[in-house]
Design an enzyme around this catalytic site. Structure first.
Site, PDB file in Angstrom:
ATOM      1  N   ARG A  65       3.162   0.036   2.771  1.00  0.00           N
ATOM      2  CA  ARG A  65       2.896  -0.445   4.138  1.00  0.00           C
ATOM      3  C   ARG A  65       2.687  -2.103   3.761  1.00  0.00           C
ATOM      4  O   ARG A  65       3.104  -2.864   4.808  1.00  0.00           O
ATOM      5  CB  ARG A  65       1.690   0.183   4.595  1.00  0.00           C
ATOM      6  CG  ARG A  65       1.929   1.390   5.454  1.00  0.00           C
ATOM      7  CD  ARG A  65       0.788   2.468   4.817  1.00  0.00           C
ATOM      8  NE  ARG A  65       0.748   2.943   3.583  1.00  0.00           N
ATOM      9  CZ  ARG A  65       1.439   4.040   3.339  1.00  0.00           C
ATOM     10  NH1 ARG A  65       1.725   4.818   4.239  1.00  0.00           N
ATOM     11  NH2 ARG A  65       1.466   4.137   1.858  1.00  0.00           N
ATOM     12  N   THR A  66       1.632  -2.296   2.827  1.00  0.00           N
ATOM     13  CA  THR A  66       1.419  -3.964   2.819  1.00  0.00           C
ATOM     14  C   THR A  66       2.397  -4.692   2.500  1.00  0.00           C
ATOM     15  O   THR A  66       2.619  -5.679   3.192  1.00  0.00           O
ATOM     16  CB  THR A  66       0.129  -3.735   1.810  1.00  0.00           C
ATOM     17  OG1 THR A  66      -0.767  -2.542   2.023  1.00  0.00           O
ATOM     18  CG2 THR A  66      -0.570  -5.258   1.863  1.00  0.00           C
ATOM     19  N   LYS A  93       7.868  -8.957 -20.304  1.00  0.00           N
ATOM     20  CA  LYS A  93       8.239  -9.446 -21.490  1.00  0.00           C
ATOM     21  C   LYS A  93       6.903 -10.182 -21.968  1.00  0.00           C
ATOM     22  O   LYS A  93       7.163 -10.925 -23.016  1.00  0.00           O
ATOM     23  CB  LYS A  93       9.077 -10.596 -21.657  1.00  0.00           C
ATOM     24  CG  LYS A  93      10.780  -9.943 -21.124  1.00  0.00           C
ATOM     25  CD  LYS A  93      11.517 -11.034 -21.224  1.00  0.00           C
ATOM     26  CE  LYS A  93      12.904 -10.596 -20.275  1.00  0.00           C
ATOM     27  NZ  LYS A  93      13.737 -12.031 -20.235  1.00  0.00           N
ATOM     28  N   ARG A 115      -0.927  -8.442  -4.975  1.00  0.00           N
ATOM     29  CA  ARG A 115      -1.847  -7.203  -5.116  1.00  0.00           C
ATOM     30  C   ARG A 115      -1.766  -7.148  -6.614  1.00  0.00           C
ATOM     31  O   ARG A 115      -0.627  -7.216  -7.381  1.00  0.00           O
ATOM     32  CB  ARG A 115      -0.988  -6.019  -4.568  1.00  0.00           C
ATOM     33  CG  ARG A 115      -1.569  -4.538  -5.055  1.00  0.00           C
ATOM     34  CD  ARG A 115      -0.943  -3.606  -4.194  1.00  0.00           C
ATOM     35  NE  ARG A 115      -1.637  -3.524  -2.852  1.00  0.00           N
ATOM     36  CZ  ARG A 115      -1.487  -2.362  -2.032  1.00  0.00           C
ATOM     37  NH1 ARG A 115      -0.899  -1.467  -2.518  1.00  0.00           N
ATOM     38  NH2 ARG A 115      -2.034  -2.525  -0.768  1.00  0.00           N
ATOM     39  N   HIS A 145      -9.660  -5.268  -0.200  1.00  0.00           N
ATOM     40  CA  HIS A 145      -8.305  -5.143   0.605  1.00  0.00           C
ATOM     41  C   HIS A 145      -8.617  -5.772   1.702  1.00  0.00           C
ATOM     42  O   HIS A 145      -8.516  -4.875   2.907  1.00  0.00           O
ATOM     43  CB  HIS A 145      -7.801  -3.612   0.652  1.00  0.00           C
ATOM     44  CG  HIS A 145      -6.462  -3.672   0.930  1.00  0.00           C
ATOM     45  ND1 HIS A 145      -5.543  -4.600   1.144  1.00  0.00           N
ATOM     46  CD2 HIS A 145      -5.661  -2.394   0.647  1.00  0.00           C
ATOM     47  CE1 HIS A 145      -4.285  -4.131   1.578  1.00  0.00           C
ATOM     48  NE2 HIS A 145      -4.294  -2.854   1.378  1.00  0.00           N
TER      49      HIS A 145
END
Ligand code: CP
Length: 320
Positions: A65-66, A93, A115, A145
């Site tokens: 969703r986000t 890496k 995020r 959030h």
């Protein structure tokens, strides 16, 4: 103490946490989102507000969703959007977060939407990024959030109008939930009459009442007379020890069933930030039922994220 999120004029420059923001700031976001919310039904779903701006979506954790609603929101504001695929980026890496940021900055970007599994990652980037760049926290560890909390406030306001009259219950894994933390801060800042949290003792943080909530260990007691029910997922990926017997046992004691829903007000709405686990925290017939606004929450995420992106970048443009 200065708030990293605000510029010298007190306008939103970054959006990292609800903590420290005023009722006026949150209301400005909700009002701005209101102006964007009808755009989804229009034939042309775009405005030129962020034309020429480049937004990088940097997700170090999974999302449905986000991420997608941020992408759609940025596109509808006419920004150029780059979504980094972290699993195929140089992070795998061994490149550090700061080096990744420095390299993207060299491409003259204007905003990072981040995020990350580590609490405080967004703050770290905001502190270290070039001054013209805005940073939006799309979820950091167990900390916050804030855009989810704002789309939840927007959805509550659509159905219930006045926070001062409302009793809101948040049910489930409060301990590990960045969503719950941001929701509690937003509900209290907006003047909600009563915020309740309902969970087994093992899923409540110590001294939870200090967050400005009433705590209940019985779902039957906690649901009595509430206007809004917010269900949360069990965040097993964040549980480091056995905090629950079984999912079956959890549903038996804390699952939202038709019988329990009747304890809330008859016009109560049922919310969930997703992803939902049917039969674990919520009965399927409630998730899909007439009191559920779960999919409206998802749709509202676009307008609210458009509001937050346009307000933060606008304050940066004005400050130049
Ligand atoms: N609510 C929420 O953050 O969902 P995603 O993990 O799918 O983005």
């Amino acid at each position: 103490m200065t708030n990293l999120q605000l510029n010298k004029e007190g306008k939103l420059k970054h959006f990292l946490s609800i903590e420290g923001l005023s009722k006026e700031s949150l209301t400005e976001i909700l009002d701005t989102a209101e102006s964007f919310s009808s755009m989804s039904e229009q034939r042309v779903k775009k405005v030129p507000l962020l034309r020429g701006k480049t937004i990088v979506i940097l997700f170090f954790e999974n999302s449905t969703r986000t991420r997608t609603t941020f992408e759609l929101a940025a596109t509808r504001l006419s920004a150029d959007v780059l979504t980094m695929n972290i699993s195929t980026s140089a992070t795998s890496k061994g490149e550090s977060l700061l080096d990744t940021i420095r390299n993207l900055e060299a491409m003259h970007v204007d905003m990072f939407v981040v995020r990350h599994a580590i609490s405080g990652a967004g703050h770290f980037i905001a502190q270290n990024a070039a001054p013209h760049i805005s940073v939006i926290n799309a979820g950091d560890g167990q900390h916050a959030h804030p855009t989810q909390a704002m789309l939840d406030m927007f959805t509550i306001r659509q159905y219930k109008h006045d926070f001062k009259e409302l009793k809101v219950a948040i049910i489930g894994d409060i301990l590990h939930s960045r969503v719950a933390r941001s929701q509690i801060q937003a509900l209290n800042t907006l003047g909600t009459k009563e915020v309740r949290v309902i969970a087994p003792k093992t899923l409540l943080p110590a001294h939870v009442e200090s967050l400005g909530v009433k705590a209940f260990n019985s779902i039957e007691e906690g649901l009595a007379g509430v206007d809004v029910i917010i269900m949360l997922r069990l965040q097993k990926e964040r549980m480091t020890s056995a905090l629950l017997p079984t999912e079956r046992e959890y549903f038996k004691c804390f699952g939202l069933t038709e019988k329990r829903l009747k304890l809330a007000k008859s016009n109560a709405i049922v919310m969930h930030p997703g992803p939902i686990n049917r039969g674990v925290e919520i009965e399927s017939c409630i998730a899909d039922g007439p009191q559920s606004v779960i999919l409206q929450q998802v749709g509202n995420g676009i307008a609210v994220r458009m509001a937050i992106m346009s307000l933060t970048l606008q304050s940066n443009i004005e400050a130049l």
